[in-house]
Design an enzyme around this catalytic site. Structure first.
Site, PDB file in Angstrom:
ATOM      1  N   HIS A 502       0.860  -1.255   0.088  1.00 12.06           N
ATOM      2  CA  HIS A 502       0.056   0.027  -0.081  1.00 12.06           C
ATOM      3  C   HIS A 502       0.928   1.163  -0.079  1.00 12.06           C
ATOM      4  CE1 HIS A 502       0.487  -0.009   4.610  1.00 12.06           C
ATOM      5  NE2 HIS A 502       0.215   1.320   4.389  1.00 12.06           N
ATOM      6  N   ASP A 557      -0.619  -7.452   1.279  1.00  8.18           N
ATOM      7  CA  ASP A 557      -0.090  -6.148   1.392  1.00  8.18           C
ATOM      8  C   ASP A 557       1.478  -6.316   1.553  1.00  8.18           C
ATOM      9  OD1 ASP A 557       0.223  -3.568   1.789  1.00  8.18           O
ATOM     10  OD2 ASP A 557      -0.243  -3.244   3.627  1.00  8.18           O
ATOM     11  N   SER A 654       4.533   2.905   7.763  1.00 14.13           N
ATOM     12  CA  SER A 654       3.949   1.645   6.947  1.00 14.13           C
ATOM     13  C   SER A 654       5.126   1.291   6.084  1.00 14.13           C
ATOM     14  CB  SER A 654       2.925   2.177   6.090  1.00 14.13           C
ATOM     15  OG  SER A 654       1.714   2.660   6.721  1.00 14.13           O
TER      16      SER A 654
END
Length: 705
Positions: A502, A557, A654
């Site tokens: 992502h 992901d 992230s």
């Protein structure tokens, strides 16, 4: 058969003259009216002619003429070559006369005359007698001119051959002795020895007329030409005699000898020259004489021998001549090689083989080479490693040895099962001039990155929110990304980045393939990272299960970024390991999450970290439902943290990894990837479970190795 009649005048009166017979090889001659009685008072001459080069042979088959003493009345007279061969009359057995019988009459030339004479009557004691006359046959017989020319008594003899005469049917020809040439008259000979050529491998050559006196005014050239590779030897025989002078060397007559155009001797007198080894396949003998003298000349025998080349000799102790022969002659060859570990050198050129051939002049067609020790050249550089000599430093020749090694502790040498690193790294300069390892051959070893072994591992237990900055070397695998905003990642190997899908394709954005990919490694400060520079990306690989358009589903992901160039590992740049079992996800196991994300609602300028426990999946699921969230929490994810804790990953973290230290191997393992959550420090954080994607990761990485 020609039947020739002597025609008689109608009144049988005396007739005179001659009757020529057309030139034939055979025929017959008869008296007039034969076999009827011949006429009286008659005389004529028949001329018998055969082709030139033949003689006339005449034989009477029947003969009946009036007999008389001395053949005075009727007779046949035969003549040839201006000589009479006889006068004949009567019959066989008559008391008077001279019948020819079966006698053969032979001319020396190609003509014969037959004269037939009768008187006025044929009476005997008053009685008229009738005589039949004669029948004779002639034929052409070969004339042996060579025999007849020795008889020089004829008034008009044939021209004589000066040297040799050769008879054949119908003629003859003349020839000359060796060294003489037949002249235009085809009979006389003149000395000619200006271009005598001898090509046999052996033979005799002598002066003209030897051992008789040689002719005057000679200009003789005797050339001997034999096959290349042969050398001529000359041996003079006795007697040897050429006009000489006591005070001046060879002023009158002389014999000069040339080999390959070079004069090797000039001889005269009575002393036989020594045997001559000319060392040549081409020899010329020039013999000159003046207008006088009475010497017998010379005679020699020439022989040939195959020319020999000198015995090949090596230039050094390392050269080997295969199957060395005791002697080498024309067209023989030898092959030179080197001892093991050496190579042939001709001039400055390296040879793969060497052959020399013995030439026709007794020399080898190429010079002996030398042998030089094989040089393997400078060993190849080992990426992320080096080598050291275990033999003499800097010497790269045959039997030299080196040891490759990797830069520890950041790299280790790739080894086969059951082999040691020391064995893998040993290379020897072989006889082929190539560095080789017993196991790997020519291929040099490979230095593999050592994962999960930071030289300055983290010891603090503070968290990202409320925690302190990470020190250099605490998390050397940490990657700072700036794609659609800040993000993180971890180094795998020396050219791969593990991150969250992502960060490349955010859920709130449309799919983009041309976004700028900025990746930084090797420091804990953002400003310093920028100074170190961006690492270009060669390839992006996103897991196929990831769906950008499903905002509440972070399944798959995970993504990999392949760097354009491998990085050089060091204390501040090391890869992290991949998990290999489920124990890394045991409940309560503590892990570390590091990143450059938001800290207390401020953007962090330095790398920070937090220590979090692996949470119970059911507790996380219950917590999610209590928030009325529809987010997917699958078996490919795990959660960490606790609602009571005020620490968690946040925006900008992230893609970073959940790092766990393996107590059994003392190595750090990336068990999870920071994926999603609800706010910052507000409960559990959710991570991609890396163990479930290890096969995919390895497959992607192996495709490019």
């Amino acid at each position: 058969m020609w039947l020739l009649y002597l025609l008689v005048p109608a009144m049988f009166c005396r007739a005179g003259g001659s009757i020529p017979i057309p030139q034939k090889l055979f025929g017959e001659v008869t008296s007039p009216l034969f076999p009827k009685p011949y006429p009286n008072n008659f005389e004529t001459t028949t001329v018998i002619t055969v082709p030139t080069g033949y003689r006339v042979k005449l034989v009477f088959q029947q003969f009946d003429l009036e007999p008389s003493e001395g053949c005075f009345y009727d007779y046949v007279k035969i003549s040839a070559d201006k000589k009479s061969l006889g006068r004949f009359c009567g019959q066989l057995g008559s008391p008077l006369g001279n019948p020819p019988g079966k006698k053969e009459f032979m001319s020396q030339g190609n003509k014969m005359l037959l004269t037939f004479h009768t008187d006025f009557s044929n009476e005997e004691n008053g009685t008229i007698m009738f005589y039949k006359g004669f029948l004779a046959y002639y034929q052409a017989v070969d004339l042996d001119e060579c025999a007849s020319q020795s008889k020089s008594g004829e008034e008009d003899p044939q021209p004589q051959c000066q040297h040799l005469c050769h008879n054949y049917v119908g003629g003859y020809f003349c020839s000359c002795l060796p060294g003489y040439e037949l002249q235009k008259d085809r009979h006389s000979c003149q000395a000619e020895c200006s271009s005598e050529l001898y090509t046999e491998a052996s033979g005799y050559i002598s002066s003209l007329e030897y051992p008789r006196s040689y002719p005057p005014d000679l200009r003789c050239n005797y050339s001997i030409r034999v096959e290349r590779g042969l050398t001529l030897h000359l041996k003079f025989l006795e007697p040897f005699e050429i006009d000489d002078h006591q005070q001046v060397h060879c002023p009158y007559d002389q014999l000069q000898i040339y080999a390959n155009g070079k004069n090797i001797g000039e001889f005269c007198g009575k002393q036989r020259p020594p045997d001559l080894d000319t060392s040549s396949n081409a020899v010329d003998l020039l013999f000159f004489t003046d207008e006088s003298g009475d010497s017998r000349g010379w005679n020699l025998r020439y022989t040939t021998e195959i020319i020999k080349c000198p015995q090949p000799k090596t230039l050094d102790e390392f050269t080997i001549i295969q199957n060395l022969q005791p002697q080498y002659q024309f067209r023989d060859y030898f092959i030179a090689t080197c001892k093991q570990g050496y190579q042939l050198i001709e001039g400055n050129q390296v040879l793969h083989s060497f052959t020399a051939v013995c030439q026709d002049d007794g020399t080898w067609h190429r010079a002996m080479p030398r042998c030089k020790i094989k040089d393997c050249g400078q060993p190849r550089n080992l990426p992320n490693g080096a080598f050291r000599y275990t033999t003499t430093m800097g010497v790269n020749t045959y039997k030299a040895r080196i040891q490759y090694y990797c830069h520890k502790p950041y790299y280790k040498m790739q080894t086969r099962a059951g082999s040691r690193e020391s064995e893998q790294g040993v290379y020897t300069c072989t006889a082929q001039g190539i560095w080789k390892n017993e196991q790997k051959g020519e291929k040099i070893p490979r230095c593999l990155p050592v994962c999960g072994k930071p030289v300055n591992p983290v010891e603090q237990r503070q968290r990202i929110i409320g925690g302190q900055k990470a020190k250099m070397g605490n998390f050397p695998w940490q990657v700072f990304t700036n794609i659609h905003g800040r993000g993180g990642g971890a180094l795998l190997g020396d050219r791969w980045i593990l991150t969250a899908a992502h960060t490349l394709y955010p859920k709130e954005h449309e799919a983009q393939t041309n976004a700028s990919l900025d990746v930084f490694l090797g420091h804990t400060n953002v400003e310093e990272l920028m100074k170190l520079g961006n690492h270009p990306i060669r390839r992006v690989s996103v897991h196929p299960d990831y769906r950008q358009d499903e905002s509440h589903n972070f399944e798959g992901d995970i993504a990999l970024l392949e760097l354009e160039n491998s990085v050089t590992l060091g204390p501040n740049l090391l890869p992290i390991c991949l998990p290999d079992n489920e124990t890394f996800y045991d409940l309560g196991l503590m892990g570390y999450v590091s990143g450059f994300g938001v800290m207390e609602e401020k953007i962090a300028h330095d790398l920070r970290f937090v220590r979090l426990p692996v949470a119970n999946p059911q507790a996380c699921e219950t917590w999610l439902r209590g928030k009325n969230r529809m987010d997917v929490f699958s078996q490919n994810m795990f959660c960490a943290g606790h609602p009571s804790l005020k620490q968690d990953a946040c925006q900008g973290d992230s893609g970073g990894v959940f790092a766990v230290r393996d107590p059994n191997t003392d190595r750090w393992v990336a068990t999870g990837i920071v994926s999603w959550g609800i706010g910052c420090s507000r409960g559990y954080g959710f991570y991609t479970k890396v163990l479930n994607y290890v096969d995919w990761i390895k497959k992607e990485m192996e495709e490019e190795d």
